[in-house]
Design a protein around this motif. Structure first.
Motif, PDB file in Angstrom:
ATOM      1  N   SER A  71     -63.548   8.771  54.368  1.00  0.00           N
ATOM      2  CA  SER A  71     -62.691   9.219  55.478  1.00  0.00           C
ATOM      3  C   SER A  71     -63.132   8.489  56.733  1.00  0.00           C
ATOM      4  CB  SER A  71     -62.825  10.721  55.712  1.00  0.00           C
ATOM      5  OG  SER A  71     -62.677  11.409  54.497  1.00  0.00           O
ATOM      6  N   ARG A  72     -62.178   7.862  57.379  1.00  0.00           N
ATOM      7  CA  ARG A  72     -62.531   6.947  58.459  1.00  0.00           C
ATOM      8  C   ARG A  72     -61.752   7.338  59.710  1.00  0.00           C
ATOM      9  NH1 ARG A  72     -61.378   1.855  60.642  1.00  0.00           N
ATOM     10  NH2 ARG A  72     -63.265   0.608  60.522  1.00  0.00           N
ATOM     11  N   PHE A  73     -62.461   7.581  60.796  1.00  0.00           N
ATOM     12  CA  PHE A  73     -61.813   8.027  62.029  1.00  0.00           C
ATOM     13  C   PHE A  73     -62.151   7.050  63.152  1.00  0.00           C
ATOM     14  CE2 PHE A  73     -62.907  11.671  59.375  1.00  0.00           C
ATOM     15  CZ  PHE A  73     -61.655  12.224  59.166  1.00  0.00           C
ATOM     16  N   GLN A  74     -61.161   6.283  63.574  1.00  0.00           N
ATOM     17  CA  GLN A  74     -61.385   5.285  64.611  1.00  0.00           C
ATOM     18  C   GLN A  74     -60.862   5.829  65.927  1.00  0.00           C
ATOM     19  OE1 GLN A  74     -60.165   3.168  67.451  1.00  0.00           O
ATOM     20  NE2 GLN A  74     -58.617   2.502  65.999  1.00  0.00           N
ATOM     21  N   GLU A  75     -61.771   6.111  66.854  1.00  0.00           N
ATOM     22  CA  GLU A  75     -61.330   6.533  68.193  1.00  0.00           C
ATOM     23  C   GLU A  75     -62.151   5.803  69.239  1.00  0.00           C
ATOM     24  OE1 GLU A  75     -61.593  10.756  68.650  1.00  0.00           O
ATOM     25  OE2 GLU A  75     -63.319  10.942  67.364  1.00  0.00           O
ATOM     26  N   GLU A  76     -61.927   4.511  69.292  1.00  0.00           N
ATOM     27  CA  GLU A  76     -62.639   3.666  70.240  1.00  0.00           C
ATOM     28  C   GLU A  76     -62.114   3.904  71.652  1.00  0.00           C
ATOM     29  OE1 GLU A  76     -65.171   1.941  69.481  1.00  0.00           O
ATOM     30  OE2 GLU A  76     -64.974   0.834  67.593  1.00  0.00           O
ATOM     31  N   ALA A  77     -62.873   3.381  72.634  1.00  0.00           N
ATOM     32  CA  ALA A  77     -62.468   3.485  74.034  1.00  0.00           C
ATOM     33  C   ALA A  77     -61.227   2.622  74.279  1.00  0.00           C
ATOM     34  CB  ALA A  77     -63.618   3.044  74.934  1.00  0.00           C
ATOM     35  N   GLY A  78     -60.569   2.906  75.396  1.00  0.00           N
ATOM     36  CA  GLY A  78     -59.262   2.320  75.682  1.00  0.00           C
ATOM     37  C   GLY A  78     -59.228   0.814  75.871  1.00  0.00           C
ATOM     38  N   ARG A  79     -60.392   0.178  76.065  1.00  0.00           N
ATOM     39  CA  ARG A  79     -60.368  -1.276  76.227  1.00  0.00           C
ATOM     40  C   ARG A  79     -60.978  -1.991  75.026  1.00  0.00           C
ATOM     41  NH1 ARG A  79     -61.818  -3.987  81.631  1.00  0.00           N
ATOM     42  NH2 ARG A  79     -60.828  -5.615  80.403  1.00  0.00           N
ATOM     43  N   THR A  80     -61.328  -1.236  74.031  1.00  0.00           N
ATOM     44  CA  THR A  80     -62.044  -1.827  72.895  1.00  0.00           C
ATOM     45  C   THR A  80     -61.094  -2.507  71.913  1.00  0.00           C
ATOM     46  OG1 THR A  80     -63.873  -0.279  73.079  1.00  0.00           O
ATOM     47  CG2 THR A  80     -63.499  -1.254  70.895  1.00  0.00           C
ATOM     48  N   LEU A  81     -61.546  -3.659  71.451  1.00  0.00           N
ATOM     49  CA  LEU A  81     -60.876  -4.327  70.340  1.00  0.00           C
ATOM     50  C   LEU A  81     -61.734  -4.051  69.113  1.00  0.00           C
ATOM     51  CD1 LEU A  81     -60.271  -7.801  72.054  1.00  0.00           C
ATOM     52  CD2 LEU A  81     -58.884  -5.739  72.210  1.00  0.00           C
ATOM     53  N   HIS A  82     -61.139  -3.432  68.131  1.00  0.00           N
ATOM     54  CA  HIS A  82     -61.914  -3.006  66.959  1.00  0.00           C
ATOM     55  C   HIS A  82     -61.373  -3.707  65.720  1.00  0.00           C
ATOM     56  CE1 HIS A  82     -63.898   0.045  64.279  1.00  0.00           C
ATOM     57  NE2 HIS A  82     -62.984  -0.458  63.474  1.00  0.00           N
ATOM     58  N   VAL A  83     -62.246  -4.413  65.041  1.00  0.00           N
ATOM     59  CA  VAL A  83     -61.821  -5.040  63.788  1.00  0.00           C
ATOM     60  C   VAL A  83     -62.794  -4.635  62.686  1.00  0.00           C
ATOM     61  CG1 VAL A  83     -61.268  -7.178  62.574  1.00  0.00           C
ATOM     62  CG2 VAL A  83     -60.918  -7.041  65.043  1.00  0.00           C
ATOM     63  N   THR A  84     -62.258  -4.092  61.628  1.00  0.00           N
ATOM     64  CA  THR A  84     -63.082  -3.857  60.443  1.00  0.00           C
ATOM     65  C   THR A  84     -62.430  -4.600  59.281  1.00  0.00           C
ATOM     66  OG1 THR A  84     -63.876  -1.690  61.149  1.00  0.00           O
ATOM     67  CG2 THR A  84     -63.976  -2.157  58.799  1.00  0.00           C
ATOM     68  N   SER A  85     -63.242  -5.377  58.591  1.00  0.00           N
ATOM     69  CA  SER A  85     -62.763  -6.069  57.394  1.00  0.00           C
ATOM     70  C   SER A  85     -63.487  -5.458  56.206  1.00  0.00           C
ATOM     71  CB  SER A  85     -63.095  -7.558  57.470  1.00  0.00           C
ATOM     72  OG  SER A  85     -62.639  -8.101  58.696  1.00  0.00           O
ATOM     73  N   ILE A  86     -62.713  -4.885  55.303  1.00  0.00           N
ATOM     74  CA  ILE A  86     -63.318  -4.266  54.128  1.00  0.00           C
ATOM     75  C   ILE A  86     -63.002  -5.119  52.906  1.00  0.00           C
ATOM     76  CG2 ILE A  86     -63.294  -2.239  52.586  1.00  0.00           C
ATOM     77  CD1 ILE A  86     -62.733  -0.485  54.971  1.00  0.00           C
ATOM     78  N   GLY A  87     -64.016  -5.377  52.128  1.00  0.00           N
ATOM     79  CA  GLY A  87     -63.805  -6.004  50.835  1.00  0.00           C
ATOM     80  C   GLY A  87     -64.361  -5.058  49.791  1.00  0.00           C
TER      81      GLY A  87
END
Lengths: 249, 448
Positions: free
Chosen positions: B238-254
């Motif tokens: 279970s994954r919950f992404q709640e970054e700050a308003g200026r954040t660029l978030h990249v997750t690469s899953i293999g």
């Protein structure tokens, strides 16, 4: 209870109601009959306050108060109820939860204490039983997978739960077989009271064999064309809408 | 490794490249030849794509390069004694979980329930010749090729992260909570971290992953995640992404699933300026199955992209993907789902469904299913529906006395419910609904 005066309503810029006058006192049941496209559903949606139904002139007084600036939910809280011709299926909203939320929203808006879940359930179950609405139906998503008759019975159940002062039933008989019509009519008749007014909107006279109204009004081309006693419905059945004429009685 | 190998670089691509050129010798495990060669391959893989712009097909709807500032500095670890901004509102931490907190991609502390003796955790900032063999065997083999350019960069530039192994046949251990805290600290930062999660044969794990941010500066949080599920392993994620308003978030899953392995993931996108989850799942052996549910609830200018590649590489493999978005303001969601059924992968069974509710006149949802089928006797279905709240339903609820904001909330919950139901429960479920309600607060107007 309900005083409609010279009501003009437009939908999408097109005038549908062109000066409706209608007065329904407390303790009475009136029928509004009319052919397709006469403005029956526009009248019911306008009374309920649906967006897009614009009152261009005239007034709707309910218990002496002008309804036109009130939202649909405020009208409900004040005791107005509309049984829809086509009750909406809402997947993901359980029927019982919906009934509880609606009942408590109305109570909250009136400044009354909200009822607990157990109390609501007991109350709902008692009334559901008489309408042949099962526990299983109450657990299902609202109207989803309900037959036409089940949907209409659920509308009547809501009317019984909310105990409105003014109820409008929009073509509640459409799509029902005779047994279902009888069941619905029993529910409506049980709700008749000196402090309540009801408007039964229908295309056919059949429903009025079971819910006998004090007055019958004929809506045609956006106006009440004729009014009379219960015998007017029989007359319509025999002669059809085309052959009814004359000024409103 | 010098810049000469890549003579013409745009400034955004150069941001990563220059970091590598300047700092490769000081990165964790720099003396390890196996790691060095994987990092070298990864920076080259990244360079083939460069910093993704809309000209890269799989990034068509999400222009990372344009959103990125030029002057981000590599994040450094918080030193002992420095106060880490608290994840004040975690709420998503399961009761009795072991909590592994990473700050800007660096392992910060392990708390909560005691770590099971059947679970091994290795700090990727501390790689050395003493690093266990299983890390060397797996680290950097997934989410590191050119088709996941940011994943490749996260390996090449990896400063920290964790490798986790759940030993064979380990079951009913406390849930594991990977708690990523991403503050920006006085200037723009970029962090590159990796997670390797290995479930050995017959192991089961309940993994909760949270990403929370703070701060007024741009942060690029770049995470590469490798998930290896051996035979009969079972992972709920279970994954919950709640970054700050200026954040660029990249997750690469293999992820790679062996025989009869089962992977279930709930992906919630609730924050950030631009987020991208790039997920490649390989159903490598018969009986492997994957279920993905993506829930996006955003307002303002937020943009969330979930791009998946489901690779049915063996017969009798199953995948289910459900993408749901509710968007307000000018928010945008991108859902791309590619399903590949390889030659010989008969009896593959896949289904994808994309649904979005647009609740602002300028909100936008893009959904792109894609099928590549090279086998007979397979079942592959997909569907798409994008629309507004049902006006009839809204009127119906209001006509029963339910105020407009509450009617909207009921319909939104009903819409998202089937993506969430049965996946999380109790406090986490409450926390998720609370975040969704908050993300969509502006459409509820008069909500008390």
């Amino acid at each position: 209870m309900l005083e409609i005066k010279d009501l003009h309503v437009s939908v999408g810029g097109k005038e549908i109601l062109k000066g409706v006058n209608l007065s329904v006192p407390a303790g009475e049941v009136h029928a509004v009959m009319g052919p397709n496209g006469s403005g029956k559903s526009t009248l019911s949606y306008t009374l309920a306050g649906r967006d897009g139904y614009e009152v261009t002139s005239g007034s709707i007084l309910y218990k002496g108060e002008d309804l036109s600036s009130l939202s649909p939910d405020m009208r409900a809280a004040k005791g107005f109820f509309l049984a829809l011709q086509y009750p909406v299926e809402i997947p993901g909203v359980a029927t019982l939860m919906f009934l509880k939320t609606a009942l408590n929203s109305q109570r909250r808006a009136r400044g009354e204490a909200e009822l607990g879940a157990m109390k609501v359930m007991k109350f709902v179950r008692e009334k559901a039983k008489a309408l042949n609405i099962t526990e299983e139906m109450l657990r299902r998503p609202l109207n989803v997978g309900f037959s036409g008759g089940e949907k209409k019975r659920l509308e009547i159940l809501q009317m019984e739960i909310f105990e409105p002062s003014l109820a409008v039933l929009d073509e509640t008989d459409s799509g029902l077989d005779i047994d279902a019509i009888k069941l619905v009519a029993e529910g409506v008749n049980a709700m008749r009271s000196d402090t309540r007014a009801m408007v039964v909107i229908t295309h056919y006279q059949r429903l009025l064999d079971y819910i006998v109204p004090q007055r019958v009004h004929v809506l045609r081309a956006g106006k009440i064309e004729k009014s009379g006693g219960p015998e007017l419905a029989k007359e319509l059945e025999k002669q059809g809408y085309e052959n009814i004429s004359g000024a409103a009685a | 490794m010098t810049a000469q190998a890549f003579p013409i670089l745009d400034p955004k691509t150069a941001l990563f490249h220059d970091d590598y050129a300047a700092n490769a010798a000081d990165l964790p495990g720099a003396g390890l030849s196996w790691l060095q060669s994987r990092r070298e391959a990864a920076i080259k893989a990244f360079a083939r794509t460069g910093m993704p712009t809309r000209h890269v097909e799989s990034w068509k709807y999400s222009d990372l390069s344009a959103a990125l500032e030029n002057d981000l500095e590599p994040a450094t670890a918080f030193r002992a004694g420095v106060e880490v901004p608290a994840a004040t509102e975690v709420g998503f931490s399961p009761v009795g979980a072991t909590q592994i907190t990473l700050v800007n991609g660096f392992l910060h502390l392990i708390g909560g329930a005691e770590l099971s003796k059947f679970v091994d955790v290795v700090d990727l900032a501390q790689l050395s010749v003493r690093t266990p063999e299983w890390v060397e065997k797996h680290l950097g083999l997934h989410a590191s090729a050119a088709d996941q350019a940011l994943g490749a960069a996260s390996l090449a530039l990896m400063r920290g992260g964790v490798a986790i192994r759940v030993r064979a046949n380990t079951k009913e251990i406390p849930p594991l909570h990977l708690n990523f805290v991403n503050p920006s600290r006085g200037h723009g930062l970029m962090s590159h971290a990796r997670v390797l999660l290995l479930l050995e044969e017959g192991a089961s794990l309940d993994l909760v992953e949270t990403h929370q941010g703070s701060g007024e500066y741009q942060l690029l949080a770049n995470l590469g995640m490798e998930i290896v599920l051996h035979k009969n392993a079972n992972l709920t994620h279970s994954r919950f992404q709640e970054e700050a308003g200026r954040t660029l978030h990249v997750t690469s899953i293999g992820a790679e699933l062996s025989r009869d392995a089962n992977y279930r993931a709930l992906i919630a996108n609730l924050g950030g300026r631009l987020s991208r989850l790039d997920m490649n799942i390989k159903l490598a052996e018969p009986g492997a199955s994957a279920t993905l549910r993506s829930v996006t609830a955003l307002d303002g200018e937020a943009h969330a992209d979930v791009t998946t590649v489901m690779d049915h590489a063996a017969p009798h493999t199953t995948s289910r993907e459900l993408f749901k978005s509710v968007l307000v303001g000018r928010a945008r969601s991108v859902s791309q789902g590619k399903v590949t059924v390889r030659e010989g992968a008969v009896k593959s069974d896949s289904h994808q469904l994309f649904k979005a509710l647009l609740l602002g006149p300028r909100a936008e949802a893009d959904a792109k299913p894609e099928l590549e089928i090279f086998a007979d006797d397979v079942v592959c279905g997909h569907g798409t529906a994008i629309g507004a709240l049902d006006a009839d339903a809204l009127f119906y609820l209001r006509s029963r006395g339910i105020p407009e904001w509450e009617a909207r909330s009921m319909l939104v919950r009903a819409f998202l419910g089937d993506a969430i139901d049965g996946f999380v429960e109790g406090g986490i479920l409450d926390a998720l609904w609370q975040r969704i309600d908050r993300a969509l607060d502006s459409i509820y107007g008069g909500a008390e």
